[in-house]
Design a protein around this motif. Structure first.
Motif, PDB file in Angstrom:
ATOM      1  N   GLN A  22       0.778  -0.942  -0.026  1.00  0.00           N
ATOM      2  CA  GLN A  22      -0.081   0.088   0.130  1.00  0.00           C
ATOM      3  C   GLN A  22       0.825   1.216   0.115  1.00  0.00           C
ATOM      4  N   LYS A  58       0.950   5.408   0.191  1.00  0.00           N
ATOM      5  CA  LYS A  58       0.532   6.465   0.617  1.00  0.00           C
ATOM      6  C   LYS A  58       1.360   7.697   0.717  1.00  0.00           C
ATOM      7  N   ASN A  91      -1.075  -1.072  -4.515  1.00  0.00           N
ATOM      8  CA  ASN A  91      -1.982  -0.320  -4.213  1.00  0.00           C
ATOM      9  C   ASN A  91      -1.676   1.246  -4.294  1.00  0.00           C
ATOM     10  N   GLU A 116      -3.802   3.942  -4.465  1.00  0.00           N
ATOM     11  CA  GLU A 116      -5.079   4.607  -4.341  1.00  0.00           C
ATOM     12  C   GLU A 116      -4.953   5.957  -3.460  1.00  0.00           C
ATOM     13  N   ASN A 117      -3.816   5.715  -2.536  1.00  0.00           N
ATOM     14  CA  ASN A 117      -3.585   6.948  -1.504  1.00  0.00           C
ATOM     15  C   ASN A 117      -2.412   7.635  -2.063  1.00  0.00           C
ATOM     16  N   LEU A 118      -1.803   7.296  -3.260  1.00  0.00           N
ATOM     17  CA  LEU A 118      -0.878   8.539  -3.653  1.00  0.00           C
ATOM     18  C   LEU A 118      -1.596   9.738  -4.083  1.00  0.00           C
ATOM     19  N   THR A 119      -1.070  10.675  -3.434  1.00  0.00           N
ATOM     20  CA  THR A 119      -1.652  12.290  -3.813  1.00  0.00           C
ATOM     21  C   THR A 119      -0.915  12.689  -4.937  1.00  0.00           C
ATOM     22  N   GLY A 179      -5.831   0.665  -7.985  1.00  0.00           N
ATOM     23  CA  GLY A 179      -6.316   2.016  -7.405  1.00  0.00           C
ATOM     24  C   GLY A 179      -6.507   2.978  -8.408  1.00  0.00           C
ATOM     25  N   GLY A 210      -5.220   6.220  -7.847  1.00  0.00           N
ATOM     26  CA  GLY A 210      -3.961   6.997  -7.889  1.00  0.00           C
ATOM     27  C   GLY A 210      -3.875   8.293  -8.826  1.00  0.00           C
ATOM     28  N   CYS A 211      -2.439   8.451  -9.395  1.00  0.00           N
ATOM     29  CA  CYS A 211      -2.277   9.761 -10.300  1.00  0.00           C
ATOM     30  C   CYS A 211      -2.368   9.400 -11.785  1.00  0.00           C
TER      31      CYS A 211
END
Length: 93
Positions: free
Chosen positions: A13, A15, A43, A45-48, A76, A78-79
């Motif tokens: 994960q 982040k 995953n 998903e939580n990459l900003t 995810g 993501g970006c």
């Protein structure tokens, strides 16, 4: 925000921000991963945010998986930068 990587077996994960300043952390965490795993799931998903160094690091991991005949899944939303990179490579193939 820095990069935080949590691992459970072959599931990673990500982040925060994947950028030039923390690529060493990403590479250290995933170095030789395909020596012990046949399949890896990232995953994002939580990459900003991700810069081109981060995109290149993921692309290198992708290339390593192909070379070693292993499976790499990136999941995810993501970006957009990451999807654009792989979309352009897919179009070129």
């Amino acid at each position: 925000m820095d990069l935080e990587i949590t691992k459970t077996n072959n599931f990673f994960q990500l982040k925060g921000i994947l950028q030039r300043g923390n690529i060493h952390q990403f590479k250290r965490e995933l170095s030789n991963i395909f020596e012990t795993q046949n399949a890896v799931i990232l995953n994002i998903e939580n990459l900003t945010s991700i810069d081109h160094y981060g995109v290149n690091a993921l692309a290198q991991l992708h290339n390593e998986s192909i070379t070693k005949g292993k499976k790499l899944s990136i999941i995810g939303m993501g970006c957009d930068d990451l999807y654009e990179h792989f979309k352009s490579e897919e179009t070129a193939a």
